[in-house]
Design a protein around this motif. Structure first.
Motif, PDB file in Angstrom:
ATOM      1  N   GLY A 328      14.078 -20.318 -41.539  1.00 17.22           N
ATOM      2  CA  GLY A 328      14.065 -19.172 -42.440  1.00 17.22           C
ATOM      3  C   GLY A 328      13.489 -17.897 -41.860  1.00 17.22           C
ATOM      4  N   PHE A 329      13.270 -17.857 -40.550  1.00 15.06           N
ATOM      5  CA  PHE A 329      12.673 -16.675 -39.931  1.00 15.06           C
ATOM      6  C   PHE A 329      13.696 -15.894 -39.118  1.00 15.06           C
ATOM      7  N   TYR A 330      13.478 -14.581 -39.086  1.00 10.85           N
ATOM      8  CA  TYR A 330      14.233 -13.660 -38.257  1.00 10.85           C
ATOM      9  C   TYR A 330      13.236 -12.922 -37.362  1.00 10.85           C
ATOM     10  N   GLY A 331      13.737 -12.291 -36.313  1.00 17.33           N
ATOM     11  CA  GLY A 331      12.858 -11.476 -35.486  1.00 17.33           C
ATOM     12  C   GLY A 331      13.272 -11.485 -34.034  1.00 17.33           C
ATOM     13  N   TRP A 332      12.314 -11.155 -33.170  1.00 18.53           N
ATOM     14  CA  TRP A 332      12.558 -11.146 -31.738  1.00 18.53           C
ATOM     15  C   TRP A 332      11.214 -11.082 -31.032  1.00 18.53           C
ATOM     16  N   ASN A 333      11.278 -11.276 -29.710  1.00 20.98           N
ATOM     17  CA  ASN A 333      10.058 -11.228 -28.911  1.00 20.98           C
ATOM     18  C   ASN A 333      10.249 -10.288 -27.730  1.00 20.98           C
ATOM     19  N   GLY A 334       9.134  -9.915 -27.130  1.00 21.47           N
ATOM     20  CA  GLY A 334       9.184  -9.034 -25.980  1.00 21.47           C
ATOM     21  C   GLY A 334       8.701  -9.738 -24.732  1.00 21.47           C
ATOM     22  N   TRP A 335       9.174  -9.251 -23.561  1.00 19.91           N
ATOM     23  CA  TRP A 335       8.681  -9.807 -22.309  1.00 19.91           C
ATOM     24  C   TRP A 335       7.160  -9.677 -22.304  1.00 19.91           C
ATOM     25  N   GLY A 336       6.508 -10.722 -21.883  1.00 19.69           N
ATOM     26  CA  GLY A 336       5.051 -10.728 -21.884  1.00 19.69           C
ATOM     27  C   GLY A 336       4.499 -11.664 -22.943  1.00 19.69           C
TER      28      GLY A 336
END
Length: 391
Positions: A328-336
């Motif tokens: 049920g989650f959306y989103g993204w991550n960044g390098w690091g």
């Protein structure tokens, strides 16, 4: 819900706390997606708009580009993941909004469609999509504002949050941005070269292993997808990810990857998407525009990331349950290692900002305990329901 963890280099007398800002790299894409949704809500843009509707010159030398839509850019399926080819690099002075014209000229004349990627396939646009969106938005906006300017004037300032995408950075009296600590050579040896040879032994095929590591940036050749996609400017390859710690990068406008913020602000911004576009009593983005942004897309194996992702119309990932242990989650991550995720069904947003870099691009061992603990508490009758829960 937020957590800040870091020991990044700061000015003398400053310590890392919940107000400290730092680069969050590709977490910026979620915020850029919010700006697009805001413009969709205002009737300035549509996800179905073709890039050439706003920027006709875009297809001058490659006529098939006329079919690329705003949604294609956000979902990484425009087949334009790399700003440069081979060993070519762009002038570092082009990266900011002041030199957007140089970038636009290059995108028209110098960028090439990747013929090895099938139409409709996903290939992560680490930096390129942000610049193309910038060209569209500055033309579509009635006053010609950039993504960073719209973000500041219509989203972050009304919300009172610290998120800078070139515009407004550094604000008066702002503390220094914490720096991302690049892995040491010893760490690289232990976590890159040894696993590489171990996998090579297991698979008995250098090419299979090389394909995986090439996509993730572990193989250091100039032709790797990672360097072509994420490090197209002069000086980046020489200093690796330390380039993202430079003040000139922070004050430039790179709509896909140079956001500077703290965990509290990142969580508050994502909270708008978790709460039907509202921040408190203020409607930042219309409910229907948020619904459009989160329209599900098909799960595809991304050619760049080498993992499966299901990007929504508005460019956020529908995070697979196997990644975080919850659905049920959306989103993204960044390098690091920084992360921003949100769940409209749970009405919760979570941000984790860290300065100790990792090479993981789609999974992160530091996220799982935090996310699992929060979701466990939210699902527990003692904390859930009408009770207020905060970490």
């Amino acid at each position: 819900v937020l957590q800040a963890v870091g020991r990044g280099r700061l000015a003398a007398g400053e310590s890392y706390d919940l107000d400290t800002v730092q680069p969050v790299l590709s977490c910026t894409k979620v915020v850029t997606g919010m700006v697009v949704a805001h413009l969709v809500d205002r009737g300035v843009l549509s996800y179905n708009d073709k890039v050439v509707d706003h920027w006709p010159e875009f297809a001058t030398f490659e006529p098939h580009r006329a079919n690329i839509s705003i949604a294609d850019l956000l979902q990484h399926r425009a087949r334009l993941p790399f700003l440069v080819q081979g060993n070519h690099q762009l002038s570092a002075s082009w990266m900011g909004s002041l030199h957007q014209q140089h970038m636009e000229d290059w995108i028209i004349k110098g960028m090439q469609t990747e013929q090895d990627i099938a139409d409709g396939d996903s290939c992560y646009h680490a930096t390129s999509a942000g610049y193309i969106l910038q060209a569209c938005i500055t033309r579509a906006d009635p006053t010609g504002r950039s993504i960073g300017a719209i973000l500041q004037e219509e989203i972050t300032e009304p919300m009172g949050v610290k998120f800078y995408m070139g515009k407004g950075y550094p604000p008066e009296g702002c503390e220094s941005a914490a720096q991302i600590k690049v892995p040491s050579n010893v760490w690289r040896l232990l976590n890159i070269f040894l696993p590489y040879y171990a996998l090579k032994y297991i698979f008995r095929s250098n090419q299979k292993v090389k394909k995986v590591f090439n996509g993730l940036g572990f193989v250091r050749g100039a032709e790797t997808m990672y360097r072509r996609g994420a490090m197209p400017f002069e000086g980046q390859r020489a200093v690796e990810q330390a380039w993202y710690n430079q003040p000139v990068t922070h004050s430039s406008e790179i709509p896909a990857s140079n956001g500077v913020c703290n965990a509290r602000s990142l969580a508050e911004l994502a909270g708008v998407l978790a709460n039907d576009g509202k921040h408190g009593k203020c409607q930042i983005i219309g409910k229907e525009a948020v619904r459009q942004m989160l329209q599900p897309g098909p799960s595809r194996t991304d050619h760049f990331l080498m993992t499966s992702h299901a990007f929504t119309t508005g460019g956020v990932d529908q995070i697979n349950e196997s990644v975080l242990g919850v659905d049920g989650f959306y989103g993204w991550n960044g390098w690091g290692g920084s992360l921003v995720i949100f769940s409209p069904t749970r009405r919760v947003s979570i941000a984790l900002t860290v300065t100790g870099a990792r090479y993981a691009l789609s999974t992160e061992e530091r996220w799982e305990p935090l996310v699992s603990a929060i979701c466990y508490a939210l699902d527990d009758p003692l904390f859930g329901g009408d009770n207020f829960f905060c970490v």
